[in-house]
Design a protein around this motif. Structure first.
Motif, PDB file in Angstrom:
ATOM      1  N   ILE A 184      -5.497  -6.531  -3.276  1.00 55.12           N
ATOM      2  CA  ILE A 184      -4.217  -7.192  -3.557  1.00 55.12           C
ATOM      3  C   ILE A 184      -3.336  -7.194  -2.312  1.00 55.12           C
ATOM      4  O   ILE A 184      -2.690  -8.193  -2.002  1.00 55.12           O
ATOM      5  CB  ILE A 184      -3.507  -6.522  -4.750  1.00 55.12           C
ATOM      6  CG1 ILE A 184      -4.276  -6.799  -6.040  1.00 55.12           C
ATOM      7  CG2 ILE A 184      -2.065  -7.005  -4.870  1.00 55.12           C
ATOM      8  CD1 ILE A 184      -3.764  -6.037  -7.240  1.00 55.12           C
ATOM      9  N   ALA A 185      -3.317  -6.087  -1.588  1.00 54.28           N
ATOM     10  CA  ALA A 185      -2.494  -5.999  -0.374  1.00 54.28           C
ATOM     11  C   ALA A 185      -2.952  -7.013   0.668  1.00 54.28           C
ATOM     12  O   ALA A 185      -2.127  -7.714   1.272  1.00 54.28           O
ATOM     13  CB  ALA A 185      -2.565  -4.586   0.201  1.00 54.28           C
ATOM     14  N   VAL A 186      -4.256  -7.139   0.863  1.00 47.91           N
ATOM     15  CA  VAL A 186      -4.786  -8.063   1.874  1.00 47.91           C
ATOM     16  C   VAL A 186      -4.574  -9.515   1.452  1.00 47.91           C
ATOM     17  O   VAL A 186      -4.054 -10.340   2.213  1.00 47.91           O
ATOM     18  CB  VAL A 186      -6.281  -7.762   2.159  1.00 47.91           C
ATOM     19  CG1 VAL A 186      -6.895  -8.850   3.014  1.00 47.91           C
ATOM     20  CG2 VAL A 186      -6.424  -6.408   2.833  1.00 47.91           C
ATOM     21  N   LEU A 187      -4.974  -9.844   0.226  1.00 44.71           N
ATOM     22  CA  LEU A 187      -4.841 -11.231  -0.238  1.00 44.71           C
ATOM     23  C   LEU A 187      -3.379 -11.628  -0.454  1.00 44.71           C
ATOM     24  O   LEU A 187      -2.971 -12.740  -0.124  1.00 44.71           O
ATOM     25  CB  LEU A 187      -5.649 -11.442  -1.515  1.00 44.71           C
ATOM     26  CG  LEU A 187      -7.160 -11.320  -1.380  1.00 44.71           C
ATOM     27  CD1 LEU A 187      -7.849 -11.503  -2.726  1.00 44.71           C
ATOM     28  CD2 LEU A 187      -7.698 -12.310  -0.360  1.00 44.71           C
ATOM     29  N   GLY A 188      -2.605 -10.706  -1.013  1.00 46.01           N
ATOM     30  CA  GLY A 188      -1.177 -10.979  -1.202  1.00 46.01           C
ATOM     31  C   GLY A 188      -0.460 -11.151   0.122  1.00 46.01           C
ATOM     32  O   GLY A 188       0.405 -12.016   0.270  1.00 46.01           O
ATOM     33  N   GLY A 189      -0.812 -10.322   1.095  1.00 46.29           N
ATOM     34  CA  GLY A 189      -0.212 -10.451   2.432  1.00 46.29           C
ATOM     35  C   GLY A 189      -0.543 -11.780   3.072  1.00 46.29           C
ATOM     36  O   GLY A 189       0.314 -12.416   3.692  1.00 46.29           O
ATOM     37  N   MET A 222       0.827  -1.212   0.000  1.00 50.08           N
ATOM     38  CA  MET A 222       0.000   0.000   0.000  1.00 50.08           C
ATOM     39  C   MET A 222       0.863   1.265   0.000  1.00 50.08           C
ATOM     40  O   MET A 222       0.474   2.275  -0.572  1.00 50.08           O
ATOM     41  CB  MET A 222      -0.977  -0.006   1.174  1.00 50.08           C
ATOM     42  CG  MET A 222      -2.097  -1.022   0.978  1.00 50.08           C
ATOM     43  SD  MET A 222      -3.460  -0.903   2.141  1.00 50.08           S
ATOM     44  CE  MET A 222      -2.746  -1.507   3.648  1.00 50.08           C
ATOM     45  N   ALA A 223       2.036   1.212   0.613  1.00 51.08           N
ATOM     46  CA  ALA A 223       2.927   2.374   0.617  1.00 51.08           C
ATOM     47  C   ALA A 223       3.473   2.657  -0.776  1.00 51.08           C
ATOM     48  O   ALA A 223       3.731   3.817  -1.125  1.00 51.08           O
ATOM     49  CB  ALA A 223       4.071   2.154   1.593  1.00 51.08           C
ATOM     50  N   LEU A 229      -4.582   4.865  -3.263  1.00 46.98           N
ATOM     51  CA  LEU A 229      -5.168   3.567  -2.945  1.00 46.98           C
ATOM     52  C   LEU A 229      -6.561   3.466  -3.529  1.00 46.98           C
ATOM     53  O   LEU A 229      -7.380   4.369  -3.398  1.00 46.98           O
ATOM     54  CB  LEU A 229      -5.241   3.364  -1.430  1.00 46.98           C
ATOM     55  CG  LEU A 229      -3.920   3.079  -0.726  1.00 46.98           C
ATOM     56  CD1 LEU A 229      -4.156   2.947   0.773  1.00 46.98           C
ATOM     57  CD2 LEU A 229      -3.277   1.815  -1.247  1.00 46.98           C
ATOM     58  N   ASP A 230      -6.824   2.358  -4.158  1.00 46.06           N
ATOM     59  CA  ASP A 230      -8.177   2.083  -4.631  1.00 46.06           C
ATOM     60  C   ASP A 230      -8.558   0.693  -4.120  1.00 46.06           C
ATOM     61  O   ASP A 230      -7.779   0.020  -3.448  1.00 46.06           O
ATOM     62  CB  ASP A 230      -8.269   2.180  -6.161  1.00 46.06           C
ATOM     63  CG  ASP A 230      -7.349   1.204  -6.884  1.00 46.06           C
ATOM     64  OD1 ASP A 230      -6.600   0.475  -6.210  1.00 46.06           O
ATOM     65  OD2 ASP A 230      -7.386   1.179  -8.132  1.00 46.06           O
ATOM     66  N   GLY A 231      -9.746   0.260  -4.433  1.00 49.51           N
ATOM     67  CA  GLY A 231     -10.247  -1.028  -3.940  1.00 49.51           C
ATOM     68  C   GLY A 231      -9.400  -2.199  -4.388  1.00 49.51           C
ATOM     69  O   GLY A 231      -9.162  -3.148  -3.635  1.00 49.51           O
TER      70      GLY A 231
END
Length: 179
Positions: A59-64, A46-47, A52-54
């Motif tokens: 991607i950040a949540v699922l990739g993390g 995200m940084a 930031l968009d949806g």
């Protein structure tokens, strides 16, 4: 103490028993690593993706989550590999051991020798899904696979727990309520 409160059984440890012990000790680290790597990936992603968009957040949540699961999976495999090497390299672990639990303590015998442990010398006792671990020091334990005990004693692990509860202080005893 009468004879019904003395139990004896034989144990031969397997690779799986050593794996269960090491995974039990690493369980918190594995769980924490999932969340740490998940958070680390999400924050870094995200940084680097402004604005930031949806899609970026998804991607950040699922990739993390994927990175956290991957790193924890690799750590799990490492612990399993290390456990197997430990088992293979330690011939004493592979011997048959005979245990007798009585009012005086724990007597054990194997091809490599015999000894007696007084109840007052027990550091702590823990129980997991597969093992009862009797620690005689912070890093030294007798491993008792519950399946083996259940196969040899008519009352199973419950007979052993009765003796442990009668002879060990409650602050040193960490047994499950039902097994």
């Amino acid at each position: 103490m009468n004879d019904s409160q003395q139990v004896s059984f034989d144990i031969r440890l397997t690779r799986k028993d050593i794996q269960h012990l090491n995974l039990q000790h690493q369980k918190k680290l594995l769980v924490i690593s999932v969340f740490v790597y998940w958070l680390l990936f999400a924050v870094m992603f995200m940084a680097n993706n402004r604005p930031l968009d949806g899609l970026a957040v998804t991607i950040a949540v699922l990739g993390g989550a994927a990175v956290g699961a991957l790193v924890s999976g690799l750590m799990y495999l490492f612990v399993t590999f290390r456990s197997n090497r430990m088992y293979q390299s330690d011939a004493l672990l592979q011997h048959n051991h005979s245990y007798t639990f009585s009012d005086t303590g724990i007597s054990t015998a194997s091809d490599s020798g015999s000894y007696h442990i007084n109840w007052k010398d027990i550091f702590k006792i823990t129980e997991s899904k597969f093992l009862i671990c009797i620690y005689v020091g912070s890093n030294r334990a007798l491993l008792l696979p519950k399946a083996t005990i259940t196969n040899q004693l008519p009352q199973g692990v419950a007979a052993l727990k009765l003796i442990l509860n009668a002879n060990i202080a409650t602050d040193k005893l960490k047994l499950r309520k039902a097994s």
